[in-house]
Enzyme design. Structure first.
Site, mmCIF file in Angstrom:
data_model
loop_
_atom_site.group_PDB
_atom_site.id
_atom_site.type_symbol
_atom_site.label_atom_id
_atom_site.label_comp_id
_atom_site.label_asym_id
_atom_site.label_seq_id
_atom_site.Cartn_x
_atom_site.Cartn_y
_atom_site.Cartn_z
ATOM 1 N N GLU A 414 0.810 -1.215 0.000
ATOM 2 C CA GLU A 414 0.000 0.000 0.000
ATOM 3 C C GLU A 414 0.846 1.269 0.000
ATOM 4 O OE1 GLU A 414 -4.129 -1.670 1.691
ATOM 5 O OE2 GLU A 414 -2.736 -1.071 3.236
ATOM 6 N N GLU A 494 -4.236 -10.586 0.013
ATOM 7 C CA GLU A 494 -5.071 -10.506 1.219
ATOM 8 C C GLU A 494 -6.495 -10.802 0.793
ATOM 9 O OE1 GLU A 494 -4.595 -6.767 3.380
ATOM 10 O OE2 GLU A 494 -2.471 -6.735 2.853
HETATM 11 C C1 GAL Z 1 -5.154 -4.024 3.930
HETATM 12 C C2 GAL Z 1 -3.747 -3.835 4.437
HETATM 13 C C3 GAL Z 1 -3.501 -4.572 5.712
HETATM 14 C C4 GAL Z 1 -4.634 -4.333 6.672
HETATM 15 C C5 GAL Z 1 -5.897 -4.782 6.061
HETATM 16 C C6 GAL Z 1 -7.110 -4.530 6.920
HETATM 17 O O1 GAL Z 1 -5.536 -2.938 3.181
HETATM 18 O O2 GAL Z 1 -2.802 -4.227 3.488
HETATM 19 O O3 GAL Z 1 -2.284 -4.131 6.238
HETATM 20 O O4 GAL Z 1 -4.714 -2.977 6.922
HETATM 21 O O5 GAL Z 1 -6.132 -4.073 4.894
HETATM 22 O O6 GAL Z 1 -7.051 -5.124 8.141
HETATM 23 MG MG MG Z 2 -2.348 -0.088 5.097
#
Ligand code: GAL
Ligand code: MG
Length: 949
Positions: A414, A494
């Site tokens: 990010e 993720e």
């Molecule tokens: C993503 C990010 C993670 C965490 C997650 C939400 O956007 O990469 O670090 O923030 O969302 O828990």
């Molecule tokens: Mg972040």
């Protein structure tokens, strides 16, 4: 520089570091001396970059640690923000309030002539200025990156004094905006490494696996001036003298390394001055078209994102705790880890080699807070930051390059996009052409090798697979780009946000990963809750005296802060098992989905009795007839022998054939009601016995965090077609329920009729200020000494939105621990879109253990398909369509109001809810909402309950 320009304070310097910096090298095991400086240091803290008052007395602190985790908050408190910087976005400046600590320790030393000495720090947050014996030796930035400084010139015989000044905030903080606690301090090891004259400065052993011959090839790169270096691999009978900085050694037949069969070989490299030992694994990582292959076979990543976290120590590495975590992952069938969002302690990487994980190693880089300023001045695209970016990538790749578990390098997380990220990628491509580069933010795929997304709904995955981008107009001009992306491998770095109760719909994701050709799987967000132990509870963001925070968003793991696996972990384990089972009419289909390794290490049991299944190679299936026994034996796949991560008998998969079982018929007839029974039904037609009372209708649940948050779209506001890739904004479930006032249902008794054989009551439930209602009919009768309740709930047509549940709630006096036995689904809680780990059996426990202690109290404990529930004074049997049940010491509104379970009041009542239906769970706290198949729209329902009191 004109004389009146102030010198750049190190805190605002963009330089990656200063002083005699040793070029980045591997973290190696050597026979050269290593002196650990961990332990008690002198310490004092000041409020600004000017540092502590020189006259202030020294205190002591443990190294490694974070000063804000010292007992009694004496050095300030931790702070949690997700995206926001905790200070103005004014790079490279940080506020004047900048906690700054001085650390000092002395140590005796005897430097030897000809040798060099490096001071190695593995992690200091965020900027360290290091002095030895009153001389400045350098500054170290890059909080989770190792740095070595050559201190040979400054070391002296006898006592040496090392001073480290640590600033919490620096220009480099702008590059370290990961979603986690801000935890300053020297939090990893500090050591002095002896570098013997003529020693081996660095080694890179790349162990390639030839797919055709099955031979291993070692490509060795050495940094030394002292040849020959003898390389030996005793197990392979290999001993080779190397006379040049590079060498290629064919070692004959080897067993390859994989996450499933993590076969390692010990390698020794020795010259006249130094011996280095490492463990290598032979494997070949390739990208061919849209296939990401290891040893010629497509990867299937069943992964999690892992932060460094310990509830007392923060990001300080605790080897035993970390290993226990990795073993728990293995036991949950997890085969891959993304190091989010910085390299962990180097020993953890070695554990991943040994236990077997496919690893994406990630650089310490995130500039997410610039997103809130529309990415203006984002360091990722600003030439002034280029050196800092390149320095970071070099330091993290060089440190970890020898590890076979690492199958991709990730530039960070990010951080928008820009030339500096592209430069990092180019650097890796030149340095290590054998591992692909990952970075999710390169959406157009201009400088990375893997198409990566986060929290993409399944239809978005389908679109990408077909070469179609998000269906929003601003993306249309890149249509051609998406066709090209469809020629590449895809992952979700993720997905499935494991916050609170959930995530839901993992099964649907797994099916998409297994069928869409470019997709290779993903990494659940995230492994563990980051709650900090504070007395009788685990604290999250808003528990500290900070001006703002992101609250409980820091607790979004498959494992609770105390290390307890959550129901979500069990669900995931069941869904991603490498040995899935399917049972249909007693025919069991077993499949081996492992990357590597047959099934000879496994035992197959039906209700605990072993039966034979032919040994299956990866990719093979077999169909076997289940042995005799009861209609639906619980079939398990278990480990035959102990492994490094689980004992013999550990269960990989549990399955059961359920489709055939008919609901038990509702008893017919009605006998004259006994006077005792008749007396237990009160004037409103409700049971009012000493041991059980009710029921009342409930349509509400204590919102989960997936119910409460609405940053992502929902499927309730538009068709799946309309939500493709992005989702349609809409209120949260909790807002919908509260707007309908489902938590405030009022009751009116419409009628109560008594005859010799039955009592019939009709109750109308409706929220205030609404003309929507549900009529509940309760018919009480007696058959064979059992009190029977036939209940029906019928809504009128005025309801417009979803319900949380359709349930009947009874109450029981709470006089202490309540032993419970039930015949139904278990052992854990389960919901319509998160029920893969549940099977039907007889279970027993203590009522308080039926609830999961989520970081924030919320809906918990539902178990579908109840057949019978036995409490000390109540036996309840269900007939006809089976309800789910939950039993909890607090009602929904009390649970919904609490921020920690430790705040819940003493209870004098148990609440037993029998649900005809519950709305799904989904993963909208960060991702797609409940899928349409799991929506609970207003509907009617029926219950047939037999009670013995
Ligand atoms: C993503 C990010 C993670 C965490 C997650 C939400 O956007 O990469 O670090 O923030 O969302 O828990
Ligand atoms: Mg972040």
């Amino acid at each position: 520089m004109s004389s009146n320009t102030p010198a750049i304070h190190p805190v605002t310097s963009l330089a990656p570091g200063t002083g005699h910096r040793v070029p980045p090298r591997s973290y190696l095991r050597t026979d050269a001396d290593v002196l650990s400086l961990n332990g008690q240091w002198k310490f004092k803290l000041g409020p600004t970059a000017a540092g502590p008052d020189a006259d202030a007395p020294w205190e002591t602190i443990e190294v490694p640690s974070h000063w804000v985790l010292a007992a009694d908050d004496r050095y300030g408190q931790p702070w949690y923000t997700n995206i926001e910087y905790p200070f103005p976005v004014d790079p490279p400046f940080v506020p004047d309030d900048n906690p700054t600590a001085d650390y000092q320790r002395s140590f005796p030393f005897s430097p030897r002539p000809g040798h060099r000495y490096y001071l190695r720090t593995q992690g200091i947050e965020s900027l360290a200025i290091i002095r030895l014996n009153d001389a400045e030796v350098g500054t170290v930035a890059g909080s989770r990156l190792a740095q070595e400084l050559d201190i040979t010139e400054h070391l002296r015989e006898g006592d040496n004094i090392l001073d480290i000044r640590v600033h919490q905030w620096s220009a480099h903080t702008y590059l370290e905006d990961q979603d986690q606690w801000w935890l300053p301090g020297i939090f990893r090891d500090v050591e002095i490494l002896t570098r013997p004259d003529g020693g081996i400065e660095d080694v890179w052993v790349r162990a390639d696996f030839d797919l055709v011959t099955g031979h291993g090839i070692l490509d060795v790169e050495l940094r030394t001036e002292n040849f020959p270096v003898t390389l030996s691999v005793p197990e392979l009978g290999v001993t080779e003298e190397i006379d040049a900085p590079t060498a290629r050694i064919e070692v004959g037949k080897v067993q390859p390394w994989s996450a499933d069969v993590p076969r390692l070989y010990d390698v020794t490299l020795a010259n006249s001055a130094e011996t280095i030992t490492l463990r290598t694994g032979f494997r070949r990582v390739e990208i061919r078209g849209a296939q990401w292959l290891v040893n010629g076979k497509k990867l299937r990543l069943r992964g999690v994102n892992r932060h460094e976290f310990h509830p007392e120590k923060g990001r300080v590495f605790d080897a035993a705790d970390a290993r226990a975590g990795l073993c728990l992952m293995k036991r949950a069938n997890i085969n891959a880890i993304r190091f989010s969002h910085y390299p962990p302690h180097p020993e953890l990487v070695a554990m991943c080699d040994e236990l077997g994980f496919w690893v994406i190693d990630e650089c310490d880089l995130e500039t997410h807070g610039f997103w809130l300023c529309d990415w203006r001045d984002n360091p990722s695209d600003d030439p002034r930051w280029r050196d800092a970016y390149l320095d970071r990538v070099e330091r993290f790749v060089e440190r970890d390059k020898n590890h076979p578990c690492i199958i991709a390098w990730s530039l960070g997380n990010e951080s928008g996009t820009g030339a500096n990220l592209a430069a990092m990628s180019a650097w890796i491509h030149a340095r290590d052409p054998h591992r692909p580069v990952h970075y999710e933010g390169d959406h157009e795929g201009s400088y990375t090798d893997i198409v990566s997304r986060m929290y993409l709904p399944i239809e978005g995955m389908e679109d990408l697979s077909q070469g179609v981008g998000p269906r929003s107009p601003e993306h249309l001009e890149s249509a051609g780009r998406y066709a090209a992306l469809a020629q590449r491998p895809m992952i979700q770095c993720e997905y499935a946000h494991a916050m609170g109760n959930g995530p839901g719909a993992l099964r649907e994701y797994e099916a998409a990963f297994s069928t869409l050709p470019q997709w290779h799987g993903g990494f659940v967000w995230e492994w563990r809750d980051h709650g900090l132990a504070r007395g009788d509870f685990y604290a999250y963001g808003s528990d500290f005296d900070q001006d703002f925070s992101d609250g409980s968003f820091v607790c979004d793991g498959l494992v609770l802060s105390d290390g307890t696996p959550s129901p979500g972990l069990h669900d995931l384990a069941a869904i991603i098992t490498p040995i899935p089972l399917e049972i249909h009419q007693r025919q069991l289909t077993v499949t081996n989905l492992r990357h590597d390794g047959d099934t000879s290490d496994l035992v197959f049991n039906a209700d605990g009795l072993p039966f034979d299944v032919p040994v299956l190679l990866p990719g093979e299936s077999a169909v076997v007839e289940l042995p005799g026994g009861r209609w639906s034996p619980v079939v398990t796949v278990e480990l035959k022998e102990d492994t490094a991560w689980a004992p013999a008998g550990h269960v990989l998969t549990t399955a059961q054939e359920l489709a055939e079982e008919q609901p038990s018929p509702v008893p017919r007839g009605a006998e004259p009601l006994s006077t005792a029974t008749a007396a237990r039904i009160d004037a409103d037609g409700l049971l009012a016995s000493a041991t059980l009372a009710g029921p009342r209708l409930t349509l509400y649940r204590a919102p989960t965090e997936n119910d409460r948050l609405s940053g992502f779209g929902t499927y309730l506001e538009g068709s799946v077609e309309a939500t493709r890739g992005a989702g349609v904004p809409g209120p949260s479930n909790a807002e919908r329920w509260h707007a309908q006032r489902l938590h405030l249902l009022r009751r009116r008794v419409l009628s109560v009729t008594r005859t010799d054989t039955e009592i019939l009551a009709v109750h109308r439930y409706a929220p205030p200020s609404s003309d929507a209602w549900v009529d509940v009919t309760l018919r009480w009768r007696e058959v064979d000494g059992q009190l029977l309740l036939d209940a029906a709930a019928v809504p009128n047509s005025r309801w417009k939105d979803i319900w949380a549940r359709l349930g009947l709630e009874f109450t029981l006096p709470n006089t202490g621990p309540l032993p419970v036995r039930w015949y139904g689904t278990g052992p854990g809680e389960n919901y319509p879109d998160a029920c893969a780990a549940a099977f039907v059996d007889e279970f027993a426990g203590e009522a308080s253990g039926l609830i999961t202690d989520y970081a924030v109290p919320q809906e918990s404990g539902h178990r579908a398909d109840l057949r019978r529930l036995t409490l000390p004074d109540v036996e309840l049997t269900t007939y006809g369509p089976r309800p789910g049940f939950s039993l909890r010491a607090h009602d929904e509104r009390t649970v919904a109001a609490a921020r920690h379970s430790s705040e819940l009041p003493e209870s004098d009542t148990w609440h037993l809810v029998l649900d005809v239906a519950q709305h799904g769970i989904g993963t909208r706290s960060c991702g797609p909402d409940v899928l349409p198949a799991y929506h609970l729209r207003p509907r009617s329902g029926e219950w047939h309950l037999g009670l013995r009191l």
